[in-house]
Design an enzyme around this catalytic site. Structure first.
Site, short mmCIF file in Angstrom:
data_model
loop_
_atom_site.label_atom_id
_atom_site.label_comp_id
_atom_site.label_asym_id
_atom_site.label_seq_id
_atom_site.Cartn_x
_atom_site.Cartn_y
_atom_site.Cartn_z
N LYS A 148 0.85 -1.20 0.00
CA LYS A 148 0.00 0.00 0.00
C LYS A 148 0.89 1.25 0.00
O LYS A 148 1.82 1.35 0.80
CB LYS A 148 -0.91 0.00 1.24
CG LYS A 148 -1.93 -1.15 1.27
CD LYS A 148 -2.80 -1.07 2.51
CE LYS A 148 -3.61 -2.32 2.73
NZ LYS A 148 -4.69 -2.56 1.78
N HIS A 177 -0.02 -7.72 9.29
CA HIS A 177 -0.35 -6.36 8.85
C HIS A 177 -0.17 -5.32 9.95
O HIS A 177 0.44 -4.27 9.74
CB HIS A 177 -1.80 -6.30 8.36
CG HIS A 177 -2.14 -7.36 7.34
ND1 HIS A 177 -1.23 -7.82 6.43
CD2 HIS A 177 -3.29 -8.03 7.09
CE1 HIS A 177 -1.80 -8.73 5.66
NE2 HIS A 177 -3.05 -8.89 6.04
C1 BG6 Z 1 -6.09 -10.30 4.75
C2 BG6 Z 1 -6.93 -10.97 5.79
O1 BG6 Z 1 -4.74 -10.65 4.92
O2 BG6 Z 1 -6.23 -8.89 4.89
C3 BG6 Z 1 -8.38 -10.57 5.64
O3 BG6 Z 1 -6.81 -12.39 5.66
C4 BG6 Z 1 -8.52 -9.07 5.67
O4 BG6 Z 1 -9.18 -11.16 6.68
C5 BG6 Z 1 -7.56 -8.43 4.69
O5 BG6 Z 1 -9.85 -8.76 5.32
C6 BG6 Z 1 -7.55 -6.92 4.85
O6 BG6 Z 1 -6.83 -6.35 3.80
P1 BG6 Z 1 -7.15 -4.89 3.30
O7 BG6 Z 1 -6.12 -4.64 2.26
O8 BG6 Z 1 -8.56 -4.92 2.79
O9 BG6 Z 1 -7.03 -4.01 4.51
#
Ligand code: BG6
Length: 519
Positions: free
Chosen positions: A212, A270
């Site tokens: 991102k 994340h």
């Molecule tokens: C993924 C998870 O890695 O990231 C999901 O497995 C989640 O559960 C997603 O919804 C969120 O990604 P983003 O880019 O939509 O914030």
């Protein structure tokens, strides 16, 4: 392909992007990409659209091909036709016919089971053929977009087929999708399995958060501006709140989610990317190890949770039925492929400390959940209040805390909140925001995988996870997993869909006399 792409500029950005590196300077090595699990969602939603975006920007060599590899049998042409239809649906901008053609004629397919050596022989033969035809110098990268149980076996079979051997100046790389293990022990085992068949520098563990723009910008924001770094520490910052909230429930992903839960799904990957980018010391360069060394130090500076800490510094929740944005959401326990008595959490909040010279005593509160009222990923930096003395005896009874918000998504941008005198004869303070929106760059819509795929081709692992980082992240969450497993929750479901999570998450901040800021 010439340096300047021949494709009509249907969606090229019109914005001025001063200082952008010129395309000619970007590496675009000849290579073949092999996608394991090519019939899955990731290929059609992210990978192929990303390749088209890279090609449009002139960032992929003409000496390039993609091989899809998955279980179903299909001819090359059938695979191409399927991708043509998928591209029409999932490309991030309308594709010029020349670009679609460019992509489709580079697509090939191999059907076979991930553990079947014969399938790897077929793959190997096709790679040899393409290498000769397309002059790809023996450079291959394998994108393992498979279910986690196949990661180890795919790597081992690739090795046995000789496909990981880097000879005569060629390179071989493997991109590994998350989840990378499901706890510390399995992550260590997977690292070991991968490293018996290849070197660490051939392994690209992907975390799509690092694709991102707004996440990459954290480093640029912190270290390319002279004014933020001097206040980026415990002397000026009181606490940090990181929120990753989603409005969707688990929908069709119940099967996977039951083996994961919110903690495993979002935190060691994340959310810890965000924590480490906010917390790290300035690296000495953008070199892969320089950046990742500093990120890893932050994870290691988080004091391990004792069982008592887990009880007092974490909160978990599971959504019951409710309404989000006018839409009814069933309870998690009523979603497809979910055990009706499951204890799996769909919400987690934690209070983390980073016990180093920069951050000691500054709590980092993190939270993430499904079926919450708003989709937002943001980092809020709450600064200490100014001394009040000057305002004694005025009508002002308190001063606000300055707050810097990094809006990761949606509405990407940055805002700084400060106090200002409201015009008038008496002293009244108002709160104002100074906003920067990414929309002003007018950037072309992208999937977020472009940079990661391009970096892998170029051999730059800065935005990928190193083995020690992954293990350090699991080490932080392991005590939480252990305590939660030993003490199953008694009150699930404990928040209705469409609310900001369980009461326990509010209590977590209330104990520090604070509250989550849900703006
Ligand atoms: C993924 C998870 O890695 O990231 C999901 O497995 C989640 O559960 C997603 O919804 C969120 O990604 P983003 O880019 O939509 O914030």
């Amino acid at each position: 392909m010439a340096d300047k792409p021949d494709f009509p500029e249907e969606s090229a950005s019109s914005a001025s992007r001063e200082g952008q590196a010129s395309q000619a300077a970007q590496p675009k090595p000849p290579c073949v990409m092999v996608i394991f699990g090519a019939s899955g969602d990731l290929t059609k939603r992210k990978l192929l659209p990303s390749l088209c975006n890279l090609a449009r920007e002139g960032l992929i060599s003409d000496n390039f091909a993609v091989i899809g590899f998955s279980r179903s049998e299909m001819s090359h042409d059938q695979f191409r036709e399927k991708q043509r239809a998928d591209l029409e649906q999932f490309a991030t901008a309308k594709l010029a016919p020349e670009l679609t053609q460019w992509m489709l004629k580079r697509l090939y397919y191999v059907g076979g089971k991930f553990d079947d050596p014969a399938a790897y022989e077929k793959l190997s033969a096709l790679l040899k053929q393409l290498d000769a035809e397309m002059k790809t110098n023996g450079n291959y990268f394998f994108y393992l977009a498979t279910a986690p149980e196949f990661l180890g076996v795919c790597a081992e079979r690739l090795h046995s087929a000789g496909l990981l051997d880097q000879e005569n100046g060629s390179w071989r790389r493997v991109i590994v999708e998350k989840p990378f293990g499901r706890d510390l022990a399995s992550a260590k085992a997977l690292n070991k399995e991968l490293r018996t068949v290849m070197n660490e520098d051939q392994i690209y563990r992907i975390d799509h958060y690092l694709g991102k723009e707004t996440v990459q910008n954290i480093l640029v924001f912190r270290f390319s501006n002279g004014i933020f770094e001097p206040v980026w520490n415990r002397r000026y910052i009181k606490h940090v709140q990181i929120t990753v909230s989603e409005t969707v429930g688990v929908e069709t992903r119940g099967g996977y989610y039951e083996t994961s839960g919110a903690l495993r799904d979002m935190v060691p990957n994340h959310i810890f990317q965000l924590v480490t980018l906010i917390g790290m010391e300035p690296p000495i360069s953008f070199g892969a190890d320089a950046v990742r060394d500093e990120q890893t130090k932050i994870l290691r500076a988080i004091p391990p949770f004792t069982p008592e800490d887990v009880l007092s510094r974490t909160a978990r929740g599971q959504y019951g039925e409710g309404v989000v944005g006018g839409k009814h959401i069933p309870a998690y326990r009523a979603e497809p492929k979910v055990d009706p008595n499951t204890h799996v959490e769909t919400y987690v909040a934690m209070r983390l400390m980073i016990d180093n010279w920069r951050w000691a005593d500054v709590p980092f509160y993190i939270r993430t959940g499904k079926a919450l009222p708003k989709r937002v990923t943001e980092i809020q930096i709450h600064f200490r209040r100014a001394p009040f003395v000057l305002f004694r005896g005025t009508q002002i009874d308190s001063l606000l805390q300055n707050r810097l918000i990094l809006h990761i998504q949606p509405d990407e941008g940055i805002s700084l909140r400060f106090g200002a005198k409201i015009p008038g004869p008496t002293m009244k303070l108002g709160t104002v925001d100074m906003d920067f929106s990414y929309a002003t760059f007018g950037a072309t819509p992208a999937t977020g995988y472009e940079r990661l795929i391009h970096d892998c081709m170029a051999g730059d692992a800065t935005l990928f996870q190193r083995a020690d980082m992954v293990e350090a992240a699991w080490s932080v969450v392991q005590p939480v997993l252990d305590v939660w497993q030993a003490l199953p929750p008694r009150n699930f479901p404990n928040y209705p869909a469409g609310t900001w999570g369980p009461r326990e998450a509010e209590d977590l901040l209330a104990r520090d006399d604070r509250h989550w800021s849900n703006e």
